[in-house]
Write a protein that holds these residues in place. Structure first.
Motif, PDB file in Angstrom:
ATOM      1  N   ASN A  51     -12.567  26.814   4.976  1.00  0.00           N
ATOM      2  CA  ASN A  51     -13.673  27.759   5.014  1.00  0.00           C
ATOM      3  C   ASN A  51     -14.537  27.341   6.203  1.00  0.00           C
ATOM      4  O   ASN A  51     -14.853  26.159   6.356  1.00  0.00           O
ATOM      5  CB  ASN A  51     -14.467  27.677   3.700  1.00  0.00           C
ATOM      6  N   GLU A  52     -14.913  28.279   7.060  1.00  0.00           N
ATOM      7  CA  GLU A  52     -15.654  27.939   8.282  1.00  0.00           C
ATOM      8  C   GLU A  52     -17.017  27.310   7.983  1.00  0.00           C
ATOM      9  O   GLU A  52     -17.622  26.683   8.860  1.00  0.00           O
ATOM     10  CB  GLU A  52     -15.837  29.176   9.159  1.00  0.00           C
ATOM     11  N   ASN A  53     -17.501  27.477   6.758  1.00  0.00           N
ATOM     12  CA  ASN A  53     -18.792  26.896   6.392  1.00  0.00           C
ATOM     13  C   ASN A  53     -18.677  25.461   5.891  1.00  0.00           C
ATOM     14  O   ASN A  53     -19.696  24.802   5.663  1.00  0.00           O
ATOM     15  CB  ASN A  53     -19.477  27.751   5.314  1.00  0.00           C
ATOM     16  N   ILE A  54     -17.446  24.989   5.706  1.00  0.00           N
ATOM     17  CA  ILE A  54     -17.245  23.628   5.224  1.00  0.00           C
ATOM     18  C   ILE A  54     -17.116  22.695   6.419  1.00  0.00           C
ATOM     19  O   ILE A  54     -16.310  22.917   7.314  1.00  0.00           O
ATOM     20  CB  ILE A  54     -15.996  23.525   4.330  1.00  0.00           C
ATOM     21  N   GLU A  55     -17.933  21.650   6.427  1.00  0.00           N
ATOM     22  CA  GLU A  55     -17.977  20.710   7.545  1.00  0.00           C
ATOM     23  C   GLU A  55     -16.889  19.637   7.410  1.00  0.00           C
ATOM     24  O   GLU A  55     -16.491  19.262   6.305  1.00  0.00           O
ATOM     25  CB  GLU A  55     -19.347  20.025   7.586  1.00  0.00           C
ATOM     26  N   SER A  56     -16.468  19.137   8.559  1.00  0.00           N
ATOM     27  CA  SER A  56     -15.588  17.968   8.662  1.00  0.00           C
ATOM     28  C   SER A  56     -14.246  18.205   7.963  1.00  0.00           C
ATOM     29  O   SER A  56     -13.872  19.330   7.651  1.00  0.00           O
ATOM     30  CB  SER A  56     -16.277  16.733   8.077  1.00  0.00           C
ATOM     31  N   GLY A  57     -13.518  17.135   7.745  1.00  0.00           N
ATOM     32  CA  GLY A  57     -12.208  17.227   7.115  1.00  0.00           C
ATOM     33  C   GLY A  57     -11.088  17.420   8.131  1.00  0.00           C
ATOM     34  O   GLY A  57     -11.294  17.944   9.225  1.00  0.00           O
ATOM     35  N   LEU A  58      -9.905  16.987   7.753  1.00  0.00           N
ATOM     36  CA  LEU A  58      -8.714  17.138   8.597  1.00  0.00           C
ATOM     37  C   LEU A  58      -8.033  18.458   8.254  1.00  0.00           C
ATOM     38  O   LEU A  58      -7.566  18.662   7.139  1.00  0.00           O
ATOM     39  CB  LEU A  58      -7.757  15.965   8.355  1.00  0.00           C
ATOM     40  N   LYS A  59      -7.970  19.368   9.226  1.00  0.00           N
ATOM     41  CA  LYS A  59      -7.430  20.700   8.998  1.00  0.00           C
ATOM     42  C   LYS A  59      -5.900  20.680   9.113  1.00  0.00           C
ATOM     43  O   LYS A  59      -5.343  20.097  10.043  1.00  0.00           O
ATOM     44  CB  LYS A  59      -8.020  21.682  10.019  1.00  0.00           C
ATOM     45  N   PHE A  60      -5.242  21.305   8.150  1.00  0.00           N
ATOM     46  CA  PHE A  60      -3.781  21.404   8.201  1.00  0.00           C
ATOM     47  C   PHE A  60      -3.337  22.689   7.515  1.00  0.00           C
ATOM     48  O   PHE A  60      -4.128  23.368   6.856  1.00  0.00           O
ATOM     49  CB  PHE A  60      -3.120  20.178   7.553  1.00  0.00           C
ATOM     50  N   SER A  61      -2.055  23.018   7.652  1.00  0.00           N
ATOM     51  CA  SER A  61      -1.530  24.260   7.083  1.00  0.00           C
ATOM     52  C   SER A  61      -0.250  23.991   6.303  1.00  0.00           C
ATOM     53  O   SER A  61       0.520  23.087   6.635  1.00  0.00           O
ATOM     54  CB  SER A  61      -1.245  25.275   8.197  1.00  0.00           C
ATOM     55  N   ASP A  62      -0.037  24.796   5.261  1.00  0.00           N
ATOM     56  CA  ASP A  62       1.229  24.727   4.511  1.00  0.00           C
ATOM     57  C   ASP A  62       2.185  25.824   4.959  1.00  0.00           C
ATOM     58  O   ASP A  62       3.207  26.068   4.333  1.00  0.00           O
ATOM     59  CB  ASP A  62       0.962  24.836   3.007  1.00  0.00           C
TER      60      ASP A  62
END
Length: 262
Positions: free
Chosen positions: A40-51
Motif C-alpha cells: 500500500n503506497e501509504n505504508i512506510e518502509s519494508g522490503l517490497k516483493f511480488s508473488d
C-alpha cells in the motif's frame, strides 16, 4: 576466539525483559503485527516483493500499517517487537504506541525516562522537533514536502542550497534548521518543555526523522557513546484520535551496554 552467536541475543533478551515487564506493569499489552502485508503506497518502509500477482512488503513500518488498516476508533496502549530492514541488514526494534488516550506525548516521553533509568543509562539527551514549524515555508514556496524532510533528515546541505526560493527564505530555513536551545516560542513544544523541566531535553529543529504520518512533534534520543539516535518517534492521528509512538533500537541499546562492560 570462537564466534558466539548467542551472547548478543541473550543480552537483548535481558534488555527486552526489563522493558517488557515495565510496560506490562504500566497497563500496556503486547501486539503481534504481521511481518508480511499487502503493498500500500501509504505504508512506510519494508522490503517490497511480488508473488507474480500482487506486491507485498516484508517487515513494514508497523505504525503506518496500523493507520492504513485500522478503521474503528480505539483507545489502546500496546507494544511490539519488529525488524526494520536496512539494506541487507535488519534492526530489531521495540515499538510502543498510544492511541486515542489523553496526553500521549507526555506518556511516551515519561516512558523514555523510565527506560533509561531502568537500563542504567544516564548520559542521554532528547531532541524535540516539529513538522509544522517548516510547513508554512514548504506550502508558501510550493516545495515537495517529502523531499524537503528527507533532505533535512540526511542533513543534505546541497539540497537546501539549490532550492529555488529567495535568499530571504533560505536564511529563514537555515535559522530554523540550526536552532538548538532548551526553550522555544513555538507553544506546542514549549508546553512539553515546561512539563518536563529537564536539562537533557532540547529543541533541535534540524533533528527530524520524517514519516508521512507524523503530525507535528518528532523526537530522538541520543547518548554520549553513539553519534546517532537510538530512539525516534512522533505524534500522529488515527481516525481523528490523537496518538503518539516511538521505536527503540534494541541492537544499539545492547551495543551501549556492551561497551560499558569493557
Amino acid at each position: 576466539m570462537e564466534k558466539d552467536i548467542f551472547s548478543r541475543s541473550k543480552k537483548i533478551f535481558n534488555i527486552l525483559s526489563v522493558l517488557r515487564n515495565h510496560l506490562i506493569s504500566d497497563g500496556f499489552w503486547e501486539f503481534f503485527p504481521d511481518s508480511i502485508v499487502k503493498y500500500n503506497e501509504n505504508i512506510e518502509s519494508g522490503l517490497k516483493f511480488s508473488d507474480g500477482k500482487d506486491f507485498y512488503l516484508l517487515n513494514p513500518d508497523v505504525t503506518s500499517w496500523i493507520i492504513s488498516e485500522q478503521k474503528a476508533n480505539i483507545e489502546e496502549k500496546f507494544f511490539y517487537i519488529t525488524k526494520e530492514n536496512d539494506g541487507v541488514n535488519s534492526k530489531l526494534k521495540l515499538g510502543i504506541e498510544i492511541i486515542g488516550i489523553e496526553n500521549p506525548e507526555e506518556i511516551i516521553l515519561n516512558l523514555l525516562y523510565d527506560f533509561m533509568n531502568l537500563l542504567g543509562i544516564d548520559n542521554f539527551y532528547i531532541d524535540l522537533s516539529s513538522i509544522k514549524k517548516f510547513e508554512e515555508i514548504i506550502y508558501e514556496n510550493k516545495l515537495d514536502k517529502k523531499d524537503f524532510f528527507k533532505a533535512l533528515e540526511k542533513r543534505d546541505i546541497e539540497f537546501f542550497d539549490n532550492l529555488k526560493v529567495s535568499d530571504e527564505v533560505k536564511v529563514k530555513i537555515d535559522e530554523i534548521i540550526n536552532y538548538r536551545e532548551n526553550k522555544t516560542n513555538y507553544e506546542p513544544i514549549n508546553e512539553i518543555l515546561k512539563k518536563f523541566d529537564k536539562d537533557n531535553i532540547f529543541v533541535d529543529y534540524g533533528t527530524l526523522k520524517y514519516m508521512n504520518y507524523y503530525d507535528d512533534l518528532v523526537f530522538e534520543l541520543y547518548t554520549d557513546e553513539l553519534g546517532y539516535a537510538i530512539v525516534n518517534g512522533g505524534n500522529y492521528f488515527i481516525n481523528n484520535e490523537k496518538s503518539c509512538g516511538m521505536a527503540i533500537d534494541l541492537n544499539l541499546i545492547e551495543e551501549i551496554l556492551r561497551r560499558r562492560e569493557k
